[in-house]
Design a protein around this motif. Structure first.
Motif, PDB file in Angstrom:
ATOM      1  N   LEU A  44     103.257  -1.786  49.439  1.00 23.16           N
ATOM      2  CA  LEU A  44     104.195  -1.251  50.417  1.00 23.16           C
ATOM      3  C   LEU A  44     104.212  -2.074  51.697  1.00 23.16           C
ATOM      4  CD1 LEU A  44     106.192   1.038  51.032  1.00 23.16           C
ATOM      5  CD2 LEU A  44     104.287   2.298  52.060  1.00 23.16           C
ATOM      6  N   VAL A  45     103.053  -2.529  52.151  1.00 12.14           N
ATOM      7  CA  VAL A  45     103.004  -3.278  53.397  1.00 12.14           C
ATOM      8  C   VAL A  45     103.722  -4.615  53.250  1.00 12.14           C
ATOM      9  CG1 VAL A  45     100.829  -4.561  53.080  1.00 12.14           C
ATOM     10  CG2 VAL A  45     101.501  -3.798  55.365  1.00 12.14           C
ATOM     11  N   VAL A  46     103.682  -5.202  52.054  1.00 12.30           N
ATOM     12  CA  VAL A  46     104.436  -6.447  51.821  1.00 12.30           C
ATOM     13  C   VAL A  46     105.932  -6.166  51.904  1.00 12.30           C
ATOM     14  CG1 VAL A  46     104.977  -8.240  50.135  1.00 12.30           C
ATOM     15  CG2 VAL A  46     102.607  -7.497  50.436  1.00 12.30           C
ATOM     16  N   THR A  47     106.374  -5.065  51.275  1.00  9.72           N
ATOM     17  CA  THR A  47     107.781  -4.681  51.347  1.00  9.72           C
ATOM     18  C   THR A  47     108.197  -4.414  52.786  1.00  9.72           C
ATOM     19  OG1 THR A  47     107.608  -3.661  49.153  1.00  9.72           O
ATOM     20  CG2 THR A  47     109.499  -3.037  50.507  1.00  9.72           C
ATOM     21  N   TYR A  48     107.324  -3.752  53.534  1.00 13.54           N
ATOM     22  CA  TYR A  48     107.607  -3.432  54.935  1.00 13.54           C
ATOM     23  C   TYR A  48     107.760  -4.707  55.760  1.00 13.54           C
ATOM     24  CZ  TYR A  48     107.109  -1.283  59.540  1.00 13.54           C
ATOM     25  OH  TYR A  48     107.320  -0.881  60.829  1.00 13.54           O
ATOM     26  N   PHE A  49     106.867  -5.658  55.577  1.00 16.02           N
ATOM     27  CA  PHE A  49     106.949  -6.918  56.312  1.00 16.02           C
ATOM     28  C   PHE A  49     108.191  -7.708  55.910  1.00 16.02           C
ATOM     29  CE2 PHE A  49     102.736  -6.178  57.837  1.00 16.02           C
ATOM     30  CZ  PHE A  49     102.587  -7.005  58.956  1.00 16.02           C
ATOM     31  N   ALA A  50     108.527  -7.681  54.618  1.00 15.57           N
ATOM     32  CA  ALA A  50     109.715  -8.402  54.144  1.00 15.57           C
ATOM     33  C   ALA A  50     110.978  -7.859  54.803  1.00 15.57           C
ATOM     34  CB  ALA A  50     109.822  -8.308  52.632  1.00 15.57           C
ATOM     35  N   ALA A  51     111.085  -6.533  54.863  1.00 16.55           N
ATOM     36  CA  ALA A  51     112.250  -5.925  55.516  1.00 16.55           C
ATOM     37  C   ALA A  51     112.229  -6.192  57.016  1.00 16.55           C
ATOM     38  CB  ALA A  51     112.269  -4.425  55.238  1.00 16.55           C
TER      39      ALA A  51
END
Length: 349
Positions: A95-102
């Protein structure tokens, strides 16, 4: 998590980035911001700014960078807790990777932070098993939770300033802006919740002409999405203990997001008190609404004005140096880290 959902996540992010980059406004925004920052440094004096930066203790700069990443990760954790209320279990590491990507997509577009929630929700829904309505509800809830510490810290710093001395005119205007937001945003959120039927009618009225021109959008489909969105919000609101737990991470995130300015002061040997930073960072965030990528130039200018006005012993050249270090840690460094995250999300599709 299915391979198909992961693939959709990468494709959604790639398509979103292509759409945002393809307009030419991105490059123009960076050029304009660069010119404005150049003028800001010129006004303060190139030599004074460079002398301050050359004498900086860069150990504190990297501490500031780490603090920003921790702050963003804490907000990601708050988001995970809200998702869990909706029975959406996503590993924090993913989730944190997705959050950083967005976050990367929002950081590089003008006014991205002012309207990035639907895009973040879209990426989340494609990169996890969450529906778009659940994703949007979780993002909106997490954003509202983050507003509470934002205003609390700003009020704490403002109270300190009012007790110590009167505010300069420029700082007063920013303080007034914070007061308006402190009451206005919750009022709008409450109105949207209390008068949901009215909100639905407005949305359907706006969508009507478009629905008449294409079969891909129907009023019944939009109505069902709105109802699912509000149902998701109700499920979240029914779990106050989980929301309180998420709020702890929201406060943690804001502390670590404000600390880089304090560390910037430490690196330059400037008397920037921590309680003062708690006012300056939220106040300068209002300037992030300027139509440049990540509020570039606007945030830097606001930081310089506030630092010089509130701490008269700090020279403009040193204030500019502190603003540049803070923005390196809270914007440019994050841009690099989140860019790698965006690349990873696209490649794992």
């Amino acid at each position: 998590m299915t391979d198909e959902s992961a693939s959709d996540g990468g494709k959604a992010l790639s398509a979103g980035l292509t759409e945002r980059f393809g307009t030419g406004k991105l490059l123009l925004g960076f050029v304009v911001a660069g010119i404005l920052i150049y003028l800001l440094v010129m006004v303060a004096g190139w030599r004074r700014v460079l002398d301050a930066l050359e004498g900086a203790d860069y150990t504190w700069v990297w501490v500031a960078c780490a603090s920003t990443v921790i702050g963003l990760a804490a907000w990601g954790k708050a988001w995970q807790i809200v998702l869990a209320v909706l029975d959406i279990e996503v590993r924090f590491k993913r989730l944190v990777v997705t959050y950083f990507a967005a976050t990367f997509a929002n950081y590089v577009t003008p006014l991205g932070q002012a309207g990035g929630e639907p895009f973040i929700a879209y990426i989340l829904s494609r990169d996890t098993e969450a529906s778009y309505e659940d994703s949007l509800a979780s993002v909106v809830t997490a954003d509202l939770l983050n507003l509470l510490p934002f205003f609390n810290f700003a009020a704490l710093g403002l109270s300190y300033l009012l007790l110590r001395a009167s505010l300069p005119d420029g700082a007063k205007r920013l303080a007034q802006g914070l007061v308006v937001l402190a009451f206005g945003v919750p009022a709008i959120a409450y109105a949207g919740w209390r008068y949901r039927q009215g909100v639905e009618d407005i949305v359907l009225t706006l969508i009507g002409p478009l629905a008449n021109r294409t079969s891909r959008i129907t009023l019944d489909g939009v109505r069902a999405r709105i109802d699912r969105f509000y149902n998701s919000l109700e499920r979240i609101a029914d779990e106050p203990r989980e929301l309180l737990f998420a709020l702890v991470f929201s406060y943690t995130g804001w502390v670590f997001f404000a600390l880089p300015l304090y560390f910037a002061g430490r690196s330059l040997g400037l008397p920037l008190e921590l309680v003062l930073v708690l006012f300056i960072v939220p106040a300068s965030t209002l300037a992030g609404l300027t139509p440049t990528p990540g509020g570039l130039a606007g945030v830097e200018a606001a930081l310089v004005v506030l630092i010089v006005a509130l701490v008269p012993t700090i020279a403009p050249g040193s204030a500019v140096a502190a603003a540049l270090i803070y923005r390196f840690a809270s914007y440019w460094f994050v841009l690099g880290v989140s860019g790698l995250a965006a690349l990873f999300v696209i490649m794992r599709s």
